[in-house]
Design an enzyme around this catalytic site. Structure first.
Site, PDB file in Angstrom:
ATOM      1  N   HIS A   1      -3.708   6.863   3.263  1.00  0.00           N
ATOM      2  CA  HIS A   1      -4.131   5.560   2.603  1.00  0.00           C
ATOM      3  C   HIS A   1      -5.686   5.098   3.027  1.00  0.00           C
ATOM      4  CE1 HIS A   1      -4.177   1.671   1.390  1.00  0.00           C
ATOM      5  NE2 HIS A   1      -4.083   1.109   2.491  1.00  0.00           N
TER       6      HIS A   1
ATOM      7  N   CYS B   1       0.776  -1.387  -0.148  1.00  0.00           N
ATOM      8  CA  CYS B   1       0.059   0.045  -0.026  1.00  0.00           C
ATOM      9  C   CYS B   1       0.959   1.274  -0.178  1.00  0.00           C
ATOM     10  CB  CYS B   1      -1.196   0.078   1.229  1.00  0.00           C
ATOM     11  SG  CYS B   1      -1.851  -1.478   1.324  1.00  0.00           S
TER      12      CYS B   1
ATOM     13  N   ASN C   1      -9.997  -0.749  -0.063  1.00  0.00           N
ATOM     14  CA  ASN C   1      -8.643  -0.579   0.045  1.00  0.00           C
ATOM     15  C   ASN C   1      -7.832  -0.985  -1.127  1.00  0.00           C
ATOM     16  OD1 ASN C   1      -5.963  -0.932   0.451  1.00  0.00           O
ATOM     17  ND2 ASN C   1      -6.159  -2.012   2.340  1.00  0.00           N
TER      18      ASN C   1
HETATM   19  O1  UT7 Z   1      -3.748  -1.896   3.776  1.00  0.00           O
HETATM   20  C1  UT7 Z   1      -2.939  -1.906   4.711  1.00  0.00           C
HETATM   21  C2  UT7 Z   1      -3.396  -3.077   5.407  1.00  0.00           C
HETATM   22  N1  UT7 Z   1      -4.812  -3.366   5.888  1.00  0.00           N
HETATM   23  C3  UT7 Z   1      -5.323  -2.761   6.735  1.00  0.00           C
HETATM   24  O2  UT7 Z   1      -4.753  -1.635   7.140  1.00  0.00           O
HETATM   25  C4  UT7 Z   1      -6.442  -3.312   7.517  1.00  0.00           C
HETATM   26  C5  UT7 Z   1      -6.313  -3.208   8.585  1.00  0.00           C
HETATM   27  N2  UT7 Z   1      -7.257  -3.955   9.692  1.00  0.00           N
HETATM   28  C6  UT7 Z   1      -8.364  -3.690   9.621  1.00  0.00           C
HETATM   29  O3  UT7 Z   1      -9.014  -2.736   9.055  1.00  0.00           O
HETATM   30  C7  UT7 Z   1      -9.559  -4.351  10.915  1.00  0.00           C
HETATM   31  O4  UT7 Z   1      -8.753  -5.052  11.375  1.00  0.00           O
HETATM   32  C8  UT7 Z   1     -10.553  -5.177  10.205  1.00  0.00           C
HETATM   33  C9  UT7 Z   1     -11.525  -4.482   9.243  1.00  0.00           C
HETATM   34  C10 UT7 Z   1      -9.902  -6.219   9.177  1.00  0.00           C
HETATM   35  C11 UT7 Z   1     -11.259  -6.097  11.108  1.00  0.00           C
HETATM   36  O5  UT7 Z   1     -11.900  -5.331  12.147  1.00  0.00           O
HETATM   37  P1  UT7 Z   1     -11.622  -5.601  13.568  1.00  0.00           P
HETATM   38  O6  UT7 Z   1     -12.374  -4.420  14.484  1.00  0.00           O
HETATM   39  O7  UT7 Z   1     -10.068  -5.409  13.854  1.00  0.00           O
HETATM   40  O8  UT7 Z   1     -12.217  -7.024  13.839  1.00  0.00           O
HETATM   41  P2  UT7 Z   1     -11.571  -8.416  14.253  1.00  0.00           P
HETATM   42  O9  UT7 Z   1     -10.475  -8.925  13.280  1.00  0.00           O
HETATM   43  O10 UT7 Z   1     -11.067  -8.302  15.580  1.00  0.00           O
HETATM   44  O11 UT7 Z   1     -12.745  -9.362  14.318  1.00  0.00           O
HETATM   45  C12 UT7 Z   1     -13.838  -9.140  15.231  1.00  0.00           C
HETATM   46  C13 UT7 Z   1     -14.953 -10.058  14.800  1.00  0.00           C
HETATM   47  C14 UT7 Z   1     -14.488 -11.509  14.649  1.00  0.00           C
HETATM   48  O12 UT7 Z   1     -15.387 -12.388  15.553  1.00  0.00           O
HETATM   49  P3  UT7 Z   1     -14.966 -12.810  16.826  1.00  0.00           P
HETATM   50  O13 UT7 Z   1     -13.795 -13.765  16.676  1.00  0.00           O
HETATM   51  O14 UT7 Z   1     -15.087 -11.762  17.744  1.00  0.00           O
HETATM   52  O15 UT7 Z   1     -16.329 -13.816  17.156  1.00  0.00           O
HETATM   53  C15 UT7 Z   1     -14.679 -11.820  13.389  1.00  0.00           C
HETATM   54  O16 UT7 Z   1     -14.592 -13.247  12.884  1.00  0.00           O
HETATM   55  O17 UT7 Z   1     -15.647  -9.814  13.613  1.00  0.00           O
HETATM   56  C16 UT7 Z   1     -15.620 -11.174  12.795  1.00  0.00           C
HETATM   57  N3  UT7 Z   1     -15.391 -10.756  11.439  1.00  0.00           N
HETATM   58  C17 UT7 Z   1     -16.592 -10.394  10.758  1.00  0.00           C
HETATM   59  N4  UT7 Z   1     -17.671 -10.367  10.779  1.00  0.00           N
HETATM   60  C18 UT7 Z   1     -18.676 -10.225   9.704  1.00  0.00           C
HETATM   61  C19 UT7 Z   1     -14.288 -10.400  10.631  1.00  0.00           C
HETATM   62  N5  UT7 Z   1     -14.700 -10.296   9.259  1.00  0.00           N
HETATM   63  C20 UT7 Z   1     -16.100  -9.955   9.124  1.00  0.00           C
HETATM   64  C21 UT7 Z   1     -17.043  -9.851   8.253  1.00  0.00           C
HETATM   65  N6  UT7 Z   1     -18.073  -9.909   8.591  1.00  0.00           N
HETATM   66  N7  UT7 Z   1     -16.599  -9.672   6.972  1.00  0.00           N
END
Ligand code: UT7
Length: 337
Positions: free
Chosen positions: A264, A124, A294
């Site tokens: 970004h 990125c 993204n």
């Molecule tokens: O471009 C540079 C690189 N990329 C980034 O900068 C991305 C950086 N990360 C993020 O943007 C965020 O971490 C995410 C959007 C990917 C995830 O958000 P989060 O608040 O960090 O959520 P999490 O990974 O802690 O997941 C929370 C819950 C999980 O369920 P449990 O384990 O709490 O029951 C996931 O399984 O959300 C669940 N989950 C979803 N639920 C519905 C993960 N993806 C999804 C989804 N729909 N698409």
């Protein structure tokens, strides 16, 4: 510039962005579309990321196709013919092939045969790394006209069965033509960094020499993006904040002097946290993550082009670009427009 190769070396020159362009594929995939294929919801995606839709390229399209459209627009605005381009730098994590470079393929599509062409792989941060290269080669008098592109077809390496990643990414390209200018204008400062120890948090495991493609790697879905989102999130906020501060310091300006911050576009919460950390008001932060998701290296140049199109950048404005990506890599640039 009318300089000879001999006296070019003596000069200390500035570098400015003389034209920008962007391109996204026609096809739009909404959060509602994704609800039909994976266990997710529009509510989860929009509250956790700010993304509402993304653009997805056709099966036959490659990264250089998108890059060429963005590049042509940037060259038209800069008034630069293909034969004037002396260097092409493409930031991409989704090259057309492992080799030759996507930049060489783009060169062919543009007919820019007087250019040296190469890719920069900084995920990125690719466009910002490319912009820093452009500033350096122009500043040191190596060349006059550099085309910098960030282009991605992330849909091709997205695991459409993995809800953790498939809701996040989109395809697109952005480009800038960089030319010499008087010192004290244009790109005032650039700052960049990386930390290879954290590469495992966001990677495409197979397809290179470490894990050449085999039936096994395909069965294990190792040809798709793997990410530990939460850890990437924390590192992104930390690194974008500090690299943005470093570039401001190098430019000798303060965050409150910025007219626009273009971060970004990975996640609205990361964008807001970075702006808060820098002390930049939300009305001075450009956001378009809701439309494109993204797009990795394309996100900053697409945002820059759109910000200009919306009249958010005027002559003399102070603008900062900042990005973070796999590697990890990070970079920022402060520009006096
Ligand atoms: O471009 C540079 C690189 N990329 C980034 O900068 C991305 C950086 N990360 C993020 O943007 C965020 O971490 C995410 C959007 C990917 C995830 O958000 P989060 O608040 O960090 O959520 P999490 O990974 O802690 O997941 C929370 C819950 C999980 O369920 P449990 O384990 O709490 O029951 C996931 O399984 O959300 C669940 N989950 C979803 N639920 C519905 C993960 N993806 C999804 C989804 N729909 N698409």
């Amino acid at each position: 510039m009318g300089t000879t190769p001999e006296n070019r070396v003596e000069q200390i020159r500035g570098a400015r962005i003389a034209g920008t362009g962007s391109f996204v594929p026609l096809r739009v995939m909404t959060n509602a579309d994704l609800e039909k294929t994976v266990d997710t919801s529009d509510e989860w995606i929009s509250t956790r990321t700010g993304i509402r839709e993304r653009h997805i390229s056709d099966d036959g399209a490659s990264t250089s196709d998108l890059a060429a459209e963005a590049a042509k627009a940037a060259m038209a605005e800069a008034g630069v013919a293909a034969s004037d381009i002396e260097m092409i730098v493409v930031g991409t994590a989704t090259p057309d092939r492992l080799f030759p470079s996507t930049a060489c393929r783009l060169q062919e599509k543009l007919g820019a045969f007087n250019a040296a062409a190469f890719d920069v792989l900084a995920a990125c941060t690719g466009f910002l790394y490319g912009l820093t290269v452009a500033r350096s080669v122009i500043g040191s008098g190596v060349v006059d006209n550099v085309l910098v592109v960030g282009a991605e077809t992330l849909s091709k390496i997205t695991d459409w069965t993995d809800r953790n990643t498939c809701v996040l990414f989109g395809d697109g390209a952005g480009a800038a033509v960089v030319k010499p200018c008087e010192p004290g204008r244009g790109i005032l400062s650039a700052s960049m960094g990386s930390d290879g120890r954290l590469g495992y948090l966001l990677e495409l495991p197979a397809g290179g020499s470490l894990h050449p493609v085999t039936e096994q790697t395909v069965q294990n879905r190792m040809h798709y993006i793997k990410m530990r989102g939460n850890e990437v999130f924390k590192n992104a906020v930390r690194a974008m904040g500090s690299v943005a501060e470093d570039a401001l310091l190098k430019a000798g300006v303060k965050a409150e002097q910025l007219d626009l911050l273009i971060p970004h576009q990975a996640n609205l919460r990361i964008i807001k946290a970075t702006a808060r950390r820098l002390g930049v008001d939300s009305d001075k932060v450009f956001v378009n993550v809701h439309k494109y998701g993204n797009t990795s290296s394309a996100s900053v140049p697409i945002a820059l082009h759109e910000a200009r199109g919306e009249g958010r950048i005027k002559d003399g404005d102070l603008v900062e670009l900042v990005a973070f990506g796999a590697g990890f890599t990070w970079g920022a640039a402060v520009i006096r427009w």
